[in-house]
Design a protein around this motif. Structure first.
Motif, PDB file in Angstrom:
ATOM      1  N   SER A  62       0.823  -1.064  -0.060  1.00  0.00           N
ATOM      2  CA  SER A  62      -0.004  -0.011   0.158  1.00  0.00           C
ATOM      3  C   SER A  62       0.899   1.225  -0.067  1.00  0.00           C
ATOM      4  O   SER A  62       0.403   2.310  -0.659  1.00  0.00           O
ATOM      5  CB  SER A  62      -0.954  -0.101   1.291  1.00  0.00           C
ATOM      6  N   GLY A  63       1.793   1.438   0.957  1.00  0.00           N
ATOM      7  CA  GLY A  63       2.715   2.410   0.938  1.00  0.00           C
ATOM      8  C   GLY A  63       3.428   2.557  -0.684  1.00  0.00           C
ATOM      9  O   GLY A  63       3.447   3.645  -1.105  1.00  0.00           O
ATOM     10  N   ILE A  64       3.952   1.580  -1.043  1.00  0.00           N
ATOM     11  CA  ILE A  64       4.443   1.791  -2.698  1.00  0.00           C
ATOM     12  C   ILE A  64       3.678   2.136  -3.659  1.00  0.00           C
ATOM     13  O   ILE A  64       3.745   3.265  -4.442  1.00  0.00           O
ATOM     14  CB  ILE A  64       5.228   0.478  -3.168  1.00  0.00           C
ATOM     15  N   ILE A  65       2.261   1.640  -3.482  1.00  0.00           N
ATOM     16  CA  ILE A  65       1.284   2.182  -4.398  1.00  0.00           C
ATOM     17  C   ILE A  65       0.856   3.548  -4.001  1.00  0.00           C
ATOM     18  O   ILE A  65       0.782   4.419  -5.031  1.00  0.00           O
ATOM     19  CB  ILE A  65       0.126   1.253  -4.341  1.00  0.00           C
ATOM     20  N   ALA A  66       0.787   3.990  -2.807  1.00  0.00           N
ATOM     21  CA  ALA A  66       0.510   5.487  -2.582  1.00  0.00           C
ATOM     22  C   ALA A  66       1.516   6.412  -3.021  1.00  0.00           C
ATOM     23  O   ALA A  66       1.409   7.530  -3.525  1.00  0.00           O
ATOM     24  CB  ALA A  66       0.253   5.606  -0.926  1.00  0.00           C
ATOM     25  N   LEU A  67       2.844   6.066  -2.796  1.00  0.00           N
ATOM     26  CA  LEU A  67       3.947   6.849  -3.171  1.00  0.00           C
ATOM     27  C   LEU A  67       3.890   6.856  -4.906  1.00  0.00           C
ATOM     28  O   LEU A  67       4.079   8.154  -5.233  1.00  0.00           O
ATOM     29  CB  LEU A  67       5.229   6.258  -2.775  1.00  0.00           C
ATOM     30  N   GLN A  68       3.530   5.900  -5.570  1.00  0.00           N
ATOM     31  CA  GLN A  68       3.388   5.851  -6.840  1.00  0.00           C
ATOM     32  C   GLN A  68       2.138   6.686  -7.396  1.00  0.00           C
ATOM     33  O   GLN A  68       2.287   7.679  -8.231  1.00  0.00           O
ATOM     34  CB  GLN A  68       3.503   4.539  -7.501  1.00  0.00           C
ATOM     35  N   LEU A  69       1.181   6.637  -6.762  1.00  0.00           N
ATOM     36  CA  LEU A  69      -0.003   7.404  -7.085  1.00  0.00           C
ATOM     37  C   LEU A  69       0.302   8.926  -6.844  1.00  0.00           C
ATOM     38  O   LEU A  69      -0.231  10.042  -7.615  1.00  0.00           O
ATOM     39  CB  LEU A  69      -1.337   7.113  -6.242  1.00  0.00           C
ATOM     40  N   ALA A  70       0.997   9.391  -5.687  1.00  0.00           N
ATOM     41  CA  ALA A  70       1.217  10.531  -5.197  1.00  0.00           C
ATOM     42  C   ALA A  70       2.140  11.176  -6.389  1.00  0.00           C
ATOM     43  O   ALA A  70       1.996  12.500  -6.681  1.00  0.00           O
ATOM     44  CB  ALA A  70       1.831  10.806  -3.809  1.00  0.00           C
ATOM     45  N   ASN A  71       3.115  10.358  -6.995  1.00  0.00           N
ATOM     46  CA  ASN A  71       4.111  10.814  -8.009  1.00  0.00           C
ATOM     47  C   ASN A  71       3.288  11.157  -9.151  1.00  0.00           C
ATOM     48  O   ASN A  71       3.652  12.065  -9.602  1.00  0.00           O
ATOM     49  CB  ASN A  71       5.087   9.842  -8.105  1.00  0.00           C
ATOM     50  N   SER A  72       2.454  10.264  -9.661  1.00  0.00           N
ATOM     51  CA  SER A  72       1.770  10.519 -10.859  1.00  0.00           C
ATOM     52  C   SER A  72       0.710  11.514 -10.891  1.00  0.00           C
ATOM     53  O   SER A  72       0.483  12.152 -11.781  1.00  0.00           O
ATOM     54  CB  SER A  72       1.007   9.124 -11.195  1.00  0.00           C
ATOM     55  N   SER A  73       0.089  12.006  -9.582  1.00  0.00           N
ATOM     56  CA  SER A  73      -0.777  12.963  -9.378  1.00  0.00           C
ATOM     57  C   SER A  73      -0.106  14.167  -9.241  1.00  0.00           C
ATOM     58  O   SER A  73      -0.722  15.187  -9.705  1.00  0.00           O
ATOM     59  CB  SER A  73      -1.762  12.639  -8.415  1.00  0.00           C
ATOM     60  N   GLY A  74       1.269  14.220  -9.080  1.00  0.00           N
ATOM     61  CA  GLY A  74       2.133  15.405  -8.974  1.00  0.00           C
ATOM     62  C   GLY A  74       2.254  16.230  -7.631  1.00  0.00           C
ATOM     63  O   GLY A  74       2.763  16.928  -7.375  1.00  0.00           O
ATOM     64  N   TYR A  75       1.539  15.256  -6.566  1.00  0.00           N
ATOM     65  CA  TYR A  75       1.656  15.821  -5.225  1.00  0.00           C
ATOM     66  C   TYR A  75       3.243  15.642  -4.692  1.00  0.00           C
ATOM     67  O   TYR A  75       3.752  16.182  -3.863  1.00  0.00           O
ATOM     68  CB  TYR A  75       0.938  15.068  -4.188  1.00  0.00           C
ATOM     69  N   VAL A  76       3.846  14.512  -5.244  1.00  0.00           N
ATOM     70  CA  VAL A  76       5.386  14.321  -5.035  1.00  0.00           C
ATOM     71  C   VAL A  76       6.009  14.260  -6.295  1.00  0.00           C
ATOM     72  O   VAL A  76       5.632  13.731  -7.368  1.00  0.00           O
ATOM     73  CB  VAL A  76       5.508  13.071  -4.238  1.00  0.00           C
ATOM     74  N   LYS A  77       7.215  14.879  -6.261  1.00  0.00           N
ATOM     75  CA  LYS A  77       8.208  15.174  -7.519  1.00  0.00           C
ATOM     76  C   LYS A  77       9.407  14.154  -7.056  1.00  0.00           C
ATOM     77  O   LYS A  77       9.894  14.725  -6.249  1.00  0.00           O
ATOM     78  CB  LYS A  77       8.225  16.446  -7.851  1.00  0.00           C
ATOM     79  N   ILE A  78       9.565  13.435  -7.907  1.00  0.00           N
ATOM     80  CA  ILE A  78      10.914  12.428  -7.481  1.00  0.00           C
ATOM     81  C   ILE A  78      11.801  12.712  -8.485  1.00  0.00           C
ATOM     82  O   ILE A  78      11.548  12.357  -9.689  1.00  0.00           O
ATOM     83  CB  ILE A  78      10.559  10.896  -7.748  1.00  0.00           C
ATOM     84  N   ASN A  79      13.006  13.018  -8.128  1.00  0.00           N
ATOM     85  CA  ASN A  79      14.101  13.343  -9.138  1.00  0.00           C
ATOM     86  C   ASN A  79      14.898  12.380  -9.033  1.00  0.00           C
ATOM     87  O   ASN A  79      15.804  11.634  -8.321  1.00  0.00           O
ATOM     88  CB  ASN A  79      15.078  14.586  -8.313  1.00  0.00           C
ATOM     89  N   TRP A  80      14.620  11.523 -10.273  1.00  0.00           N
ATOM     90  CA  TRP A  80      14.970   9.916 -10.579  1.00  0.00           C
ATOM     91  C   TRP A  80      16.777  10.211 -10.748  1.00  0.00           C
ATOM     92  O   TRP A  80      17.305   9.091 -10.333  1.00  0.00           O
ATOM     93  CB  TRP A  80      14.353   9.409 -11.765  1.00  0.00           C
ATOM     94  N   ASP A  81      17.031  11.198 -11.595  1.00  0.00           N
ATOM     95  CA  ASP A  81      18.514  11.156 -11.660  1.00  0.00           C
ATOM     96  C   ASP A  81      19.218  11.369 -10.278  1.00  0.00           C
ATOM     97  O   ASP A  81      20.269  10.656 -10.236  1.00  0.00           O
ATOM     98  CB  ASP A  81      18.934  12.283 -12.520  1.00  0.00           C
ATOM     99  N   LYS A  82      18.750  12.225  -9.471  1.00  0.00           N
ATOM    100  CA  LYS A  82      19.557  12.424  -8.104  1.00  0.00           C
ATOM    101  C   LYS A  82      19.394  11.188  -7.254  1.00  0.00           C
ATOM    102  O   LYS A  82      20.201  10.708  -6.637  1.00  0.00           O
ATOM    103  CB  LYS A  82      18.940  13.558  -7.183  1.00  0.00           C
TER     104      LYS A  82
END
Length: 183
Positions: free
Chosen positions: A73-93
């Protein structure tokens, strides 16, 4: 008005947690319980062994399912937050940080590998020397033990505790299977 500092008085000497002492107490308690159970009738051992094994297996499966659900659930919630724009993950960093940490771990373990292998070698040598000394001193016991394992001299001797252990193992398997099936 500034909050005042609270002075705590020492009620006595601080009691540190001693893992070795706790482990010894737990071991002695477990040995006492097993000894007590071994002295009970076969029917009580059967019931107690089956029930405790089933309970252990069932609880183990339920806790495992809860942990897996929480992590997923935590992984899915993080991915949903990322795709919705609530969280921005800098993949390069993130990738660079993981690579740096991996290099540090690799460098630190490369130096320790040689020392660790030497320690393991010394430890194994010590244990082999100790085993050799024990076998020399107690050759008769060692022969009896070997014969018991290889069943050349003695056959299996059924003891009362074997009823409990067998029922516990069966109950554990049943508890795990019920934990999988029951939702």
């Amino acid at each position: 008005m500034a909050p005042s500092a609270v002075n705590k008085k020492d009620d006595g000497p601080s009691q540190d947690f001693d893992l070795e002492k706790t482990a010894d107490e737990a071991k002695s308690l477990l040995e006492k319980i097993i000894k007590d159970v071994g002295e009970k009738s076969a029917t009580r051992q059967l019931i107690f062994g089956s029930a405790s094994g089933w309970l252990t297996g069932f609880v183990m499966m339920k806790l495992g399912k809860a942990a897996a659900f929480t992590l997923g659930s935590g992984i899915i919630a993080l991915q949903l937050a990322n795709s919705s724009g609530y969280v921005k993950i800098n993949w390069d960093k993130l990738t660079r940080g993981v690579e740096k940490i991996a290099e540090k771990v690799e460098d630190s373990t490369a130096d320790k590998k040689k020392g660790l292998m030497n320690k393991v070698g010394r430890y194994v040598d010590q244990k082999l020397d100790k085993a050799e000394d024990i076998l020399r001193k107690k050759e008769k016991k060692a022969k009896r033990w070997f014969n018991r394992i290889s069943r050349d001299e003695d056959e299996f001797v059924f003891e009362e505790i074997h009823v409990f252990l067998t029922c516990y193992a069966i109950g554990l398997v049943l508890g795990i299977s019920c934990g999988i099936v029951v939702r």
